[in-house]
Design an enzyme around this catalytic site. Structure first.
Site, PDB file in Angstrom:
ATOM      1  N   LYS A   1       0.825  -1.228   0.000  1.00  0.00           N
ATOM      2  CA  LYS A   1       0.000   0.000   0.000  1.00  0.00           C
ATOM      3  C   LYS A   1       0.849   1.263   0.000  1.00  0.00           C
ATOM      4  O   LYS A   1       0.498   2.263  -0.620  1.00  0.00           O
ATOM      5  CB  LYS A   1      -0.945   0.002   1.195  1.00  0.00           C
ATOM      6  CG  LYS A   1      -0.203  -0.032   2.490  1.00  0.00           C
ATOM      7  CD  LYS A   1      -1.028  -0.422   3.675  1.00  0.00           C
ATOM      8  CE  LYS A   1      -0.076  -0.744   4.807  1.00  0.00           C
ATOM      9  NZ  LYS A   1      -0.169  -2.064   5.307  1.00  0.00           N
TER      10      LYS A   1
ATOM     11  N   GLU B   1      -4.896  -6.276  -5.065  1.00  0.00           N
ATOM     12  CA  GLU B   1      -6.065  -6.508  -4.201  1.00  0.00           C
ATOM     13  C   GLU B   1      -5.691  -6.522  -2.723  1.00  0.00           C
ATOM     14  O   GLU B   1      -6.444  -6.059  -1.867  1.00  0.00           O
ATOM     15  CB  GLU B   1      -6.735  -7.831  -4.589  1.00  0.00           C
ATOM     16  CG  GLU B   1      -8.004  -8.139  -3.849  1.00  0.00           C
ATOM     17  CD  GLU B   1      -9.095  -7.102  -4.088  1.00  0.00           C
ATOM     18  OE1 GLU B   1      -9.681  -7.107  -5.170  1.00  0.00           O
ATOM     19  OE2 GLU B   1      -9.351  -6.286  -3.187  1.00  0.00           O
TER      20      GLU B   1
ATOM     21  N   VAL C   1      -5.322  -3.187   0.198  1.00  0.00           N
ATOM     22  CA  VAL C   1      -6.367  -2.554   1.024  1.00  0.00           C
ATOM     23  C   VAL C   1      -7.354  -3.618   1.498  1.00  0.00           C
ATOM     24  O   VAL C   1      -7.866  -4.393   0.688  1.00  0.00           O
ATOM     25  CB  VAL C   1      -7.153  -1.495   0.223  1.00  0.00           C
ATOM     26  CG1 VAL C   1      -8.196  -0.818   1.112  1.00  0.00           C
ATOM     27  CG2 VAL C   1      -6.232  -0.463  -0.397  1.00  0.00           C
TER      28      VAL C   1
ATOM     29  N   GLY D   1      -7.043  -6.321   3.273  1.00  0.00           N
ATOM     30  CA  GLY D   1      -6.634  -7.729   3.379  1.00  0.00           C
ATOM     31  C   GLY D   1      -7.413  -8.617   2.434  1.00  0.00           C
ATOM     32  O   GLY D   1      -7.348  -8.470   1.213  1.00  0.00           O
TER      33      GLY D   1
ATOM     34  N   ILE E   1     -10.613  -8.748   1.895  1.00  0.00           N
ATOM     35  CA  ILE E   1     -11.878  -8.218   1.370  1.00  0.00           C
ATOM     36  C   ILE E   1     -11.657  -7.793  -0.087  1.00  0.00           C
ATOM     37  O   ILE E   1     -10.767  -6.990  -0.361  1.00  0.00           O
ATOM     38  CB  ILE E   1     -12.334  -6.983   2.186  1.00  0.00           C
ATOM     39  CG1 ILE E   1     -12.477  -7.325   3.664  1.00  0.00           C
ATOM     40  CG2 ILE E   1     -13.634  -6.431   1.622  1.00  0.00           C
ATOM     41  CD1 ILE E   1     -12.722  -6.108   4.555  1.00  0.00           C
TER      42      ILE E   1
ATOM     43  N   ASP F   1      -1.436   4.208   8.203  1.00  0.00           N
ATOM     44  CA  ASP F   1      -1.787   2.999   7.444  1.00  0.00           C
ATOM     45  C   ASP F   1      -3.135   3.202   6.742  1.00  0.00           C
ATOM     46  O   ASP F   1      -3.293   2.937   5.546  1.00  0.00           O
ATOM     47  CB  ASP F   1      -1.835   1.814   8.422  1.00  0.00           C
ATOM     48  CG  ASP F   1      -2.333   0.534   7.769  1.00  0.00           C
ATOM     49  OD1 ASP F   1      -1.538  -0.109   7.068  1.00  0.00           O
ATOM     50  OD2 ASP F   1      -3.518   0.202   7.952  1.00  0.00           O
TER      51      ASP F   1
ATOM     52  N   LYS G   1      -4.256   3.506   2.561  1.00  0.00           N
ATOM     53  CA  LYS G   1      -5.311   2.678   1.956  1.00  0.00           C
ATOM     54  C   LYS G   1      -6.400   3.534   1.318  1.00  0.00           C
ATOM     55  O   LYS G   1      -6.861   3.241   0.211  1.00  0.00           O
ATOM     56  CB  LYS G   1      -5.898   1.738   3.020  1.00  0.00           C
ATOM     57  CG  LYS G   1      -4.880   0.686   3.480  1.00  0.00           C
ATOM     58  CD  LYS G   1      -5.346  -0.036   4.738  1.00  0.00           C
ATOM     59  CE  LYS G   1      -4.378  -1.127   5.156  1.00  0.00           C
ATOM     60  NZ  LYS G   1      -4.660  -1.645   6.510  1.00  0.00           N
TER      61      LYS G   1
ATOM     62  N   GLY H   1      -3.429 -10.168   8.122  1.00  0.00           N
ATOM     63  CA  GLY H   1      -3.095 -11.540   8.494  1.00  0.00           C
ATOM     64  C   GLY H   1      -2.716 -12.370   7.280  1.00  0.00           C
ATOM     65  O   GLY H   1      -2.986 -12.008   6.138  1.00  0.00           O
TER      66      GLY H   1
END
Ligand code: HSE
Length: 436
Positions: free
Chosen positions: A107, A131, A134, A136, A138, A203, A207, A306
């Protein structure tokens, strides 16, 4: 392997290990969904000795020679998981210039020079997919690039940092102080030993810069984002917010009223309705609400960090490129265009936002009139007043919700309020983001 599509990974840390693990575990299902099988041929990292949570799979080369990944003739897709700006940018540029597709979770890199990198990819006829950068696991980038591509997008608002969301949720649930909740987040492995990047909002700002660029087709960078973190939030402020039906979230907001209009991009704590999708998203989960002019609001919720979630996103990009290599057609990353240097941003001082003023004031007959006069004098309109508690004849606690006004006007009104000497303690002020 005959006719396989070959990918290689630069950066065999936690996320790299996740990609290896998920690919090894789901390989049969992944390849059953593709016209040609994927093959992991190489892992590169400058550190070959530190034990990894997963072993290097048989037949996969593990090397400290990054050149063999970014320039190797036997590599079709390079996965960049080094992070940071340098040397990641050099790796990505070398791969794109060499005609390799690139997948990145980086990012910071995209919020710093994404538009240049997407342009470089286009110039060399390859894809740069991201993908995992931003949210993780989703699939929010894919939602913007594909699922919602027929809309004029109006806003993107999100809880994009699991560490901050854990801390704020835990303060709300237990009444813990910020420092105590942060310590718990560290103990559970959610917060880094130096949590600055997360808790100061940086952070989240990286994003939302990426999401704003894609949503509005403008070159929005990290340095364009207004940022406030959560270190000053008190448990009692969160409790007061709950009394009016709100949760306190670190929210990223990007909004644009239409083509050619200025884009506002900001990250700060905000009150959201407890009953909304954003208000109900607790713990380490992320949530992103996108509003399109045809679809209305769409909210995506899931694990934003994660090994597993990030690997899920990285591998979905690798699969997309593999499919496109066989099918041809326009790469996904060129569907929504981000022209280098083109941006029309609304400065924060000109951005109109609704506010909640949590006040503790003297209980006098003229109290509410005095507050309303201070606000009216600066043309800050009151939406509603909620009394939270009262000690008759002494003081009472109330929250005043204002309509949208500029920060400058609100500050002037707060100065008037302070001068009126009606407040028992300095007010707590939150921006408010109501349901879409
Ligand atoms: N540190 C981030 C978070 C995860 O807490 O959500 C990676 O972006």
């Amino acid at each position: 392997m005959a006719d396989s599509i070959r990918f290689a990974i630069v950066g065999f840390g936690n996320i790299g290990a996740g990609v290896v693990e998920v690919f090894s575990h789901n390989r049969a299902a992944i390849n059953a969904r593709l016209p040609r099988p994927l093959e992991l041929v190489r892992l590169a990292d400058k550190d070959l000795t530190t034990p990894r949570p997963v072993p290097v799979p048989p037949g996969v080369e593990f090397t400290d020679n990054v050149e063999k990944v970014v320039r190797g003739d036997d590599v079709d897709i390079v996965v960049e998981l080094v992070g940071g700006l340098r040397p990641a940018r050099q790796f990505v540029e070398a791969a794109l210039k060499g005609g390799k597709h690139v997948v990145t979770a980086n990012k910071a890199l995209l919020a710093d020079c994404g538009a240049e990198l997407w342009a470089l990819a286009a110039k060399h006829g390859v894809s740069l997919l991201f993908e995992a950068s931003v949210g993780g696991g989703i699939p929010v980038i894919r939602a913007l690039q594909q699922g919602l591509a027929a809309n004029q997008l109006l806003s993107v608002r999100g809880i994009l940092n699991g560490t901050c969301n854990f801390i704020l949720s835990s303060m709300a649930a237990t009444g813990a102080k910020f420092a105590e909740a942060l310590e718990e987040a560290k103990r559970l492995g959610y917060a880094e030993s130096d949590p600055t990047f997360d808790i100061e909002g940086y952070d989240t700002a990286h994003k939302i810069a990426i999401l704003a660029s894609l949503a509005f087709g403008q070159d929005v960078r990290f340095s364009d984002v207004y940022v406030e973190g959560i270190t000053h939030i008190r448990a009692e402020d969160i409790a007061s917010a709950r009394e009016t039906g709100h949760a306190v979230k670190l929210l990223a907001v990007a909004r644009c009223d239409g083509p050619g209009e200025a884009v506002e991009v900001r990250v700060h704590p905000a009150l959201v309705p407890l009953a909304s999708a954003l208000g109900r998203t607790d713990g380490v989960l992320n949530a992103i609400e996108i509003v399109g002019n045809a679809v209305g609001p769409v909210t995506l919720v899931g694990r934003g960090a994660g090994r597993g979630p990030t690997a899920s996103a990285v591998l979905s990009d690798v699969m997309n490129i593999a499919q496109q290599m066989v099918d041809g057609g326009a790469p996904l990353d060129r569907r929504l265009k981000v022209p280098v240097g083109e941006r029309n941003l609304r400065p924060m001082r000109e951005t109109a936002v609704a506010h909640a003023l949590q006040l503790s004031v003297l209980d006098r007959e003229d109290t509410v009139a005095t507050i309303q006069e201070a606000l009216r004098a600066e043309r800050v309109d009151v939406a509603r007043v909620v009394e939270r508690s009262r000690r008759p004849g002494e003081y009472f606690n109330l929250t005043i919700f204002t309509k949208r006004s500029s920060e400058a006007r609100l500050q002037a009104a707060l100065n008037r309020l302070a001068a009126s000497q009606i407040t028992v303690e300095p007010p707590t002020v939150f921006r408010v983001e109501e349901s879409a």
